[in-house]
Design a protein around this motif. Structure first.
Motif, mmCIF file in Angstrom:
data_model
loop_
_atom_site.group_PDB
_atom_site.id
_atom_site.type_symbol
_atom_site.label_atom_id
_atom_site.label_comp_id
_atom_site.label_asym_id
_atom_site.label_seq_id
_atom_site.Cartn_x
_atom_site.Cartn_y
_atom_site.Cartn_z
ATOM 1 N N ILE A 188 0.015 -5.034 3.183
ATOM 2 C CA ILE A 188 -0.120 -3.725 3.846
ATOM 3 C C ILE A 188 1.237 -3.037 3.832
ATOM 4 N N TYR A 227 2.886 1.282 3.659
ATOM 5 C CA TYR A 227 2.518 2.626 4.109
ATOM 6 C C TYR A 227 3.089 3.710 3.205
ATOM 7 N N ASN A 273 0.643 -7.026 13.019
ATOM 8 C CA ASN A 273 -0.554 -6.370 13.563
ATOM 9 C C ASN A 273 -1.432 -7.358 14.324
ATOM 10 N N LYS A 322 6.320 -0.353 11.352
ATOM 11 C CA LYS A 322 6.063 1.098 11.271
ATOM 12 C C LYS A 322 6.458 1.798 12.568
ATOM 13 N N VAL A 343 -1.106 4.521 14.011
ATOM 14 C CA VAL A 343 -2.150 3.731 14.684
ATOM 15 C C VAL A 343 -1.674 2.385 15.221
ATOM 16 N N VAL A 344 -0.432 1.993 14.905
ATOM 17 C CA VAL A 344 0.020 0.656 15.330
ATOM 18 C C VAL A 344 0.878 0.737 16.594
ATOM 19 N N ASN A 352 -5.047 -9.209 8.146
ATOM 20 C CA ASN A 352 -3.969 -8.313 8.546
ATOM 21 C C ASN A 352 -2.626 -9.015 8.494
ATOM 22 N N PHE A 362 -8.671 0.953 12.828
ATOM 23 C CA PHE A 362 -7.780 -0.106 13.315
ATOM 24 C C PHE A 362 -7.885 -0.267 14.838
ATOM 25 N N GLN A 371 -10.214 -2.201 6.120
ATOM 26 C CA GLN A 371 -9.757 -0.826 6.103
ATOM 27 C C GLN A 371 -10.665 -0.082 5.108
HETATM 28 C C1 LMR Z 1 -5.140 -1.623 9.430
HETATM 29 O O1 LMR Z 1 -5.952 -0.706 9.558
HETATM 30 O O2 LMR Z 1 -5.455 -2.811 9.527
HETATM 31 C C2 LMR Z 1 -3.698 -1.291 9.156
HETATM 32 O O3 LMR Z 1 -3.627 -0.386 8.099
HETATM 33 C C3 LMR Z 1 -3.057 -0.695 10.360
HETATM 34 C C4 LMR Z 1 -1.642 -0.297 10.045
HETATM 35 O O4 LMR Z 1 -1.366 0.905 10.053
HETATM 36 O O5 LMR Z 1 -0.839 -1.209 9.825
#
Ligand code: LMR
Length: 333
Positions: free
Chosen positions: A234, A236, A213, A40, A33-34, A209, A192, A171
């Motif tokens: 954050i 993953y 991001n 990432k 999603v980023v 965040n 996001f 989130q």
């Molecule tokens: C968010 O939803 O703010 C983050 O998890 C997005 C991400 O993948 O860094």
């Protein structure tokens, strides 16, 4: 949407048999999603480069960034259905599929520094948490870094009273919901990809965040103030569809494991620098005023949010929280 996902999954099974032939490489779709220009995003590209190289092109890795295939919740459903094969959602996004334990990472101030994070992700707790994904039709392959979270809004945020009554995007984590409720704010769970617009139009007042991001999604253009709180993290979990993974020929799986191992080292190596650079760019833009929370302000925030550790023990598991704290105690950067 669910119907669409089923159709996509059926099509994926039809057109992409797992056995590789000279003409038809195995296609591995990696959705996230980023932006590409984030820890990432870069790690995913590195995995593509190495995975295709080590398998001699027998595997074609397609990376879809910026929610171009699926948004947060949909991507996890798509993975379970086999419409995509790999994702790297944040720790905070596994609650809706029934794995609440990852929300332990969301407890405010639970991670004092990066060394503490590493103790968990490289230690027995990290391993146990990944094991929980098996029953959900996925395999947890690696922990990828992003960075510490900062708070932003159109109002200066120093102490808990400043948060009162403001709407914050979160989130999909009940721990994050509790965190903002403890501050008297109104949390709103949202994908996001929708955050920038929600901030711009005033659907929400603020968000939390990482620098990378905030920068790559241009949130800083629609938030007047950012407070350096480092109150949460954050990171993953790279997950792969279990059936896809187990059906791969062993040699190919081994080559992809090697690629993942190296992409993880690469991504985790650049994450901090990427975030620092994003912070510098935001500073340079002059669009947001950045405050660094003072010790007294941090102490007030910790105090306000402290009670959620007990409240959330029912959800995350007291043993998990205790183990987390035990593994990270004494870690110094
Ligand atoms: C968010 O939803 O703010 C983050 O998890 C997005 C991400 O993948 O860094």
């Amino acid at each position: 949407m669910r119907k669409l996902l089923f159709a996509a999954a059926a099509a994926a099974i039809f057109v992409a048999p797992v056995a590789a032939t000279a003409q038809a490489p195995i296609v591995l779709k990696f959705s996230h999603v980023v932006a590409p220009d984030t820890p990432k995003g870069k790690a995913a590209e590195k995995f593509k480069e190495l995975g295709e190289k080590y398998t001699n092109g027998k595997v074609k890795i397609e990376v879809y960034h910026n929610s171009s295939l699926y948004k947060d919740k949909e991507e996890l459903e798509a993975l379970q259905l086999g419409a995509v094969q790999m994702l790297a959602p944040s720790n905070s996004k596994f609650g809706p599929i029934g794995v609440k334990e990852f929300e332990v990472f969301d407890l405010p101030y639970i991670l004092p520094n990066k060394a503490a994070l590493r103790k968990v992700t490289n230690g027995p707790l990290g391993k146990r948490l990944l094991g929980l994904l098996d029953s959900k039709g996925m395999v947890g392959l690696a922990y990828w870094d992003n960075g510490f979270k900062q708070m932003s809004a159109n109002k200066a945020l120093h102490v808990p009273a400043d948060y009162k009554g403001l709407k914050f995007r979160i989130q999909s984590s009940k721990v994050l919901e509790a965190q903002f409720r403890a501050l008297g704010a109104i949390p709103q769970s949202m994908a996001f990809s929708e955050v920038y617009q929600a901030l711009q139009t005033g659907v929400v007042d603020g968000q939390e965040n990482t620098w990378s991001n905030i920068y790559t999604q241009k949130m800083f253009e629609v938030q007047k103030y950012i407070t350096v709180t480092n109150h949460g993290y954050i990171g993953y979990i790279v997950v792969v569809n279990k059936k896809f993974w187990e059906d791969l020929p062993a040699d190919i799986r081994g080559q992809l494991e090697k690629a993942m191992h190296e992409a993880t080292a690469y991504g985790n190596d650049i994450a901090e620098k990427e975030n620092t650079e994003a912070m510098e760019m935001i500073k340079k833009s002059g669009r947001s005023t950045i405050f660094v929370a003072t010790e007294a302000e941090n102490a007030a925030m910790r105090k306000a949010m402290g009670p959620i550790y007990d409240d959330m023990a029912k959800r995350v598991g007291k043993a998990t929280i205790d183990e987390f704290i035990k593994e990270t105690t004494g870690a110094t950067n």
